[in-house]
Design a protein around this motif. Structure first.
Motif, PDB file in Angstrom:
ATOM      1  N   UNK A   1     -16.240  62.009 -12.848  1.00 15.10           N
ATOM      2  CA  UNK A   1     -15.066  61.011 -13.883  1.00 15.10           C
ATOM      3  C   UNK A   1     -14.464  60.258 -12.274  1.00 15.10           C
ATOM      4  N   UNK A   2     -14.095  59.333 -12.017  1.00 17.99           N
ATOM      5  CA  UNK A   2     -13.121  58.439 -11.616  1.00 17.99           C
ATOM      6  C   UNK A   2     -11.527  58.361 -12.019  1.00 17.99           C
ATOM      7  N   UNK A   3     -10.076  58.591 -11.240  1.00 23.38           N
ATOM      8  CA  UNK A   3      -8.702  58.622 -12.126  1.00 23.38           C
ATOM      9  C   UNK A   3      -8.494  57.226 -12.380  1.00 23.38           C
ATOM     10  N   UNK A   4      -9.291  56.602 -12.735  1.00 25.73           N
ATOM     11  CA  UNK A   4      -8.419  55.184 -12.295  1.00 25.73           C
ATOM     12  C   UNK A   4      -8.539  54.981 -13.885  1.00 25.73           C
ATOM     13  N   UNK A   5      -7.620  54.045 -14.030  1.00 24.57           N
ATOM     14  CA  UNK A   5      -6.988  52.982 -15.295  1.00 24.57           C
ATOM     15  C   UNK A   5      -9.077  51.806 -15.988  1.00 24.57           C
TER      16      UNK A   5
ATOM     17  N   UNK B   1     -14.887  56.669 -16.131  1.00 25.67           N
ATOM     18  CA  UNK B   1     -13.308  56.312 -15.635  1.00 25.67           C
ATOM     19  C   UNK B   1     -13.047  58.241 -16.599  1.00 25.67           C
ATOM     20  N   UNK B   2     -12.288  59.183 -16.448  1.00 28.36           N
ATOM     21  CA  UNK B   2     -11.753  60.675 -16.738  1.00 28.36           C
ATOM     22  C   UNK B   2     -11.607  59.291 -18.383  1.00 28.36           C
ATOM     23  N   UNK B   3     -10.018  58.911 -18.186  1.00 30.10           N
ATOM     24  CA  UNK B   3      -9.576  58.406 -19.129  1.00 30.10           C
ATOM     25  C   UNK B   3     -10.942  57.892 -20.417  1.00 30.10           C
ATOM     26  N   UNK B   4     -11.757  57.499 -20.295  1.00 27.60           N
ATOM     27  CA  UNK B   4     -12.930  56.821 -21.156  1.00 27.60           C
ATOM     28  C   UNK B   4     -13.227  57.815 -21.614  1.00 27.60           C
ATOM     29  N   UNK B   5     -13.697  58.988 -21.053  1.00 29.31           N
ATOM     30  CA  UNK B   5     -14.310  60.449 -21.237  1.00 29.31           C
ATOM     31  C   UNK B   5     -13.322  61.745 -21.893  1.00 29.31           C
ATOM     32  N   UNK B   6     -12.556  60.993 -22.475  1.00 28.64           N
ATOM     33  CA  UNK B   6     -11.669  61.323 -23.585  1.00 28.64           C
ATOM     34  C   UNK B   6     -10.445  61.985 -22.643  1.00 28.64           C
ATOM     35  N   UNK B   7     -10.102  61.954 -21.416  1.00 23.04           N
ATOM     36  CA  UNK B   7      -8.509  62.394 -20.679  1.00 23.04           C
ATOM     37  C   UNK B   7      -7.899  61.551 -20.640  1.00 23.04           C
TER      38      UNK B   7
END
Ligand code: ASP
Length: 329
Positions: A223-227, A240-246
């Motif tokens: 994952x990547x740490x951007x929005x 993104x890590x966000x879309x993976x649940x983080x």
């Protein structure tokens, strides 16, 4: 004759550099050294070498990179730069550690705000969570399953305390509430060698060091740490890590250019002008953006804005570091 002498003397005085000025900078026969406080081949080294090449074109002088790795957050190289002769021939390329030093390092041998001249920011770099090729996981969800099953046995590489990779790894462990054993290196270039070799399990590192390895399938990317996902061809399919649940897990690393306190004002202006030219140099932009970095094009290229940004970062990270309870002596 007498009149001529007075005339010449007055002319010489008028042309002489005013105090604090260095009219002949950069001196053609003197090298400009960019100190990189981490190992060669890593993300800070990458941006410094690209910058050195662009500045060489502008200055027509020799610009070289010196790796002075060691200490928390590259403290050894930063201290070396702070103590160097303030004539514009020794500069420092450094990253987010400048915003973390004051809260993380006790007995810091310099003051981030007053022992450096701020010469402008260079880039913003996203990070990627990557793993050794042998990991039995191909996406973030599978990684978390593996992490939960292997608690207490997982190693996380970084470039030492107060490094970008340390910061990201620390935030990630806190987010998923799993403690891992961190393995410090003098930069993420040597850490990458061990990750590829399977000696360590995971690392969160800047795209400028991971893109080529991800593209070459030498490491697994989680994952990547951007929005938003990145546009870089090699990374555009990485979630993104966000879309993976983080949720809201966003970390961006920035680099800036510094010199020791007391550099002549005109030398600072010349360096800042050369930096601005480098940031518009198509070769520089292509190299940096090809590795996922974003070349600074906003007001932070101005020294006062660069300093204001670092001061704001110090305020932002101080409560985070205090809450994490990490420090270095
Ligand atoms: N900037 C470091 C390096 O160049 C890596 C880090 O801070 O994580 O190796």
């Amino acid at each position: 004759m007498h009149k001529n002498w007075i005339h010449t003397a007055l002319l010489t005085l008028a042309l002489a550099p005013m105090s604090g000025m260095a009219a002949d900078y950069p001196t053609k026969d003197k090298t400009i050294t960019l100190i990189v406080p981490f190992a060669a081949g890593g993300p800070t080294d990458r941006v410094a070498r690209d910058l050195a090449e662009a500045m060489r074109k502008t200055f027509g002088a020799s610009v070289v990179v010196e790796n002075a790795a060691g200490g928390p957050g590259g403290l050894i190289g930063a201290a070396k730069a702070a103590k160097s002769v303030p004539d514009g021939h020794t500069l420092l390329v450094h990253h987010i550690a400048m915003g973390i030093f004051p809260s993380l390092v006790r007995n810091l041998p310099f003051k981030v705000e007053s022992d450096f001249e701020y010469l402008g920011m260079i880039n913003d770099v996203p990070m990627t969570l990557i793993g050794k090729p042998q990991l039995p996981a191909s996406n973030y969800k599978e990684l978390i399953t593996w992490v939960q099953a292997n608690k207490g046995k997982i190693n996380l590489a970084n470039a030492g305390l107060a490094s970008a990779s340390h910061l990201c790894g620390m935030l990630w462990q806190a987010s998923i509430q799993v403690d891992m054993t961190t393995v410090p290196y003098k930069g993420t270039a040597p850490a990458m060698t061990d990750l590829i070799g399977g000696q360590v399990d995971l690392m969160c590192d800047q795209t400028t060091n991971t893109t080529t390895q991800i593209e070459g399938k030498k490491v697994k990317a989680f994952g990547v740490t951007t929005a938003k996902r990145l546009n870089t061809p090699a990374l555009k399919d990485l979630p993104t890590l966000d879309e993976s649940g983080l949720k809201n897990f966003q970390v961006t690393i920035w680099h800036g250019l510094y010199g020791p306190r007391g550099m002549p004002a005109d030398v600072q202006t010349k360096i800042n002008t050369a930096l601005k030219q480098a940031l518009k140099d198509p070769d520089f932009i292509k190299k940096q953006e090809g590795l996922g970095a974003v070349v600074v094009s906003d007001k932070r290229v101005e020294p006062a804005e660069h300093k204001a940004f670092v001061v704001a970062e110090i305020a932002k990270w101080t409560p985070v570091i205090k809450a994490a309870g990490v420090y270095a002596d």
